[in-house]
Design an enzyme around this catalytic site. Sequence first.
Site, PDB file in Angstrom:
ATOM      1  CG  ASP A 277      -2.011   0.929   1.254  1.00 44.49           C
ATOM      2  OD1 ASP A 277      -1.984   1.860   0.435  1.00 44.49           O
ATOM      3  OD2 ASP A 277      -2.916   0.775   2.083  1.00 44.49           O
ATOM      4  N   GLY A 316      -5.214   3.250  -7.893  1.00 43.10           N
ATOM      5  CA  GLY A 316      -5.448   3.460  -9.320  1.00 43.10           C
ATOM      6  C   GLY A 316      -4.698   4.649  -9.886  1.00 43.10           C
ATOM      7  CG  ASP A 337      -9.274   3.228   1.266  1.00 41.54           C
ATOM      8  OD1 ASP A 337      -8.490   3.012   0.323  1.00 41.54           O
ATOM      9  OD2 ASP A 337      -8.925   3.250   2.458  1.00 41.54           O
TER      10      ASP A 337
HETATM   11  C1  GLA Z   1      -5.439   2.219   2.732  1.00 30.81           C
HETATM   12  C2  GLA Z   1      -5.978   1.082   1.887  1.00 30.81           C
HETATM   13  C3  GLA Z   1      -7.026   0.323   2.676  1.00 30.81           C
HETATM   14  C4  GLA Z   1      -6.405  -0.215   3.960  1.00 30.81           C
HETATM   15  C5  GLA Z   1      -5.809   0.940   4.750  1.00 30.81           C
HETATM   16  C6  GLA Z   1      -5.005   0.439   5.933  1.00 30.81           C
HETATM   17  O1  GLA Z   1      -6.410   3.185   2.998  1.00 30.81           O
HETATM   18  O2  GLA Z   1      -6.500   1.559   0.686  1.00 30.81           O
HETATM   19  O3  GLA Z   1      -7.546  -0.739   1.910  1.00 30.81           O
HETATM   20  O4  GLA Z   1      -5.430  -1.151   3.637  1.00 30.81           O
HETATM   21  O5  GLA Z   1      -4.934   1.721   3.961  1.00 30.81           O
HETATM   22  O6  GLA Z   1      -4.374   1.463   6.627  1.00 30.81           O
END
Ligand code: GLA
Length: 518
Positions: A277, A316, A337
């Site tokens: 991430d 994305g 998200d």
């Molecule tokens: C980001 C990701 C989420 C999750 C959080 C965790 O926002 O997009 O899916 O993994 O981090 O902190």
Amino acid sequence: MPPLQLNQWRFHKKLKKATLVFLAIQVVARAADLTANWVVRDPLPDGTVRRTYFDLKQDGSRITGHIRATQFYYEITDSTGGPDGFTITGIMHDGNTVRSVKYGGKLSGDELDLTTRRRPDAPLTHLTARRAPAGEGAMPARLPVPALHPVRWNGLANTPPMGWNSWNKFASKVDDAGVRAAADAIASNGMKQAGYLYVNIDDTWQGERDAQGDIEPNKKFPDMKALADYVHGKGLKLGIYSSPGPNTCAGYEGSYGHEEQDARSYAAWGIDYLKYDWCGARNIYKDDEMHAVYQKMGDALASSGRPIVYSLCQYGRADVWTWGSAVGGNLWRTTGDIRDSWDSMSKIGFSQSDLARYAGPGHWNDPDMLEVGNGGMTVTEYKTHMSLWSLLAAPLLAGNDLAHMEPEILQILLNREVIAVDQDPAGKQARRASKSGDSEVWVKELTDGSSAVGLFNRGNTEAFIAFKWTDLGLNGAPEHVRDLWLHRDLQVSGPEYSVSVAAHGVILLKVSNVGKTD
Ligand code: GLA
């Protein structure tokens, strides 16, 4: 020691006084200046310590410097006042977004008393900062990015990954017991047989690095290898989460500068899936460097000695679908998200049509994890969510509390006929075939020449949706039409199919026309 002579004694007394005056001047001089590296330490129940650094420089009535709250790195652009009472405002650029933070404070002895609001409407939070050694907590220097080269496909994720992920329901509350409970549920409630195999721990499992730089889990996960053994013992697979930056989105330790070492740790624990991430990497790299940065972990996983599904999570950006598979990615998030609401889910799901050509066996568009069963949508809306994700050949990662779910939610997750649409081996993603007002028809071509057709009503009232068979390249009514939620074959005739669809609902059909296509 011989007794002191009177003049010696006087001299000593003077020296002592001078030293005291000198020290007092020092304290006053120091107290009058905010220039220092300050840290607020906030111990968390998982045994980690959250640190926020204020690297301040006071220049007359101006305060400059940086505030680093794990993955957030702000430049102080505005200030008022001084040691007796000040405010500082920091801003941070993140793509097209500008974030800002504001603190008030004053020097109190050798500490800073600080106040801030977590959100504009939140009450004031009081914090105490103490002096930290210069340079502690500074944003690490930028590491060079590797030259681009294709990373060989790991042979995994021939169909979209299925399983569970902790984040949507549990966020920072995920722990060893919760992961075992999810694995127990999957292994016993039919989900495993339906194809849900990956049990994925999201953010907040990380502890500190040891003296060798090896990442250790925090208190919530006493023994990661034992957990992997447990999950494997159920015939399931274990997933984990990290970031290419120094910190993850939730502020925990990322893999920055430790990519190979972390990949080796994951392999040694028995990890089968990594979600990687971006978050904390944004303060170090630019979006156009994402390709190289993600390649680094792709290479590390490839040489870890263990097949590990590689899930790219960078919302994305930088057209990830054009290079995601070149870095060894098996899936890549296509949006920000998801939240457990009709607006969020439908906005994401119905925006994916143009990405269809980038999905295929081994590499998938990921419109984010499922919210089915989390309580923010109706059963009708969750069926729409499941149908749309299956048409999109999206990863099906349940995001709810599997140990405590209503039978009607389990039934949605277990609908084998809908799952078969998602898991179709041809791996073609649906496209929007037509749209009229709030009505949309989406079509996914399946391996056996049939099509999955979703008739969606995005509106707030029931609506009739009509679909012409010619839109599937058929001359007339197909031989076989099946409703995948009613589990019933339908009798159809005439040039089109017209059906009433509930508000926010869907009719999901499988249309086969052996021998009748043009
Ligand atoms: C980001 C990701 C989420 C999750 C959080 C965790 O926002 O997009 O899916 O993994 O981090 O902190």
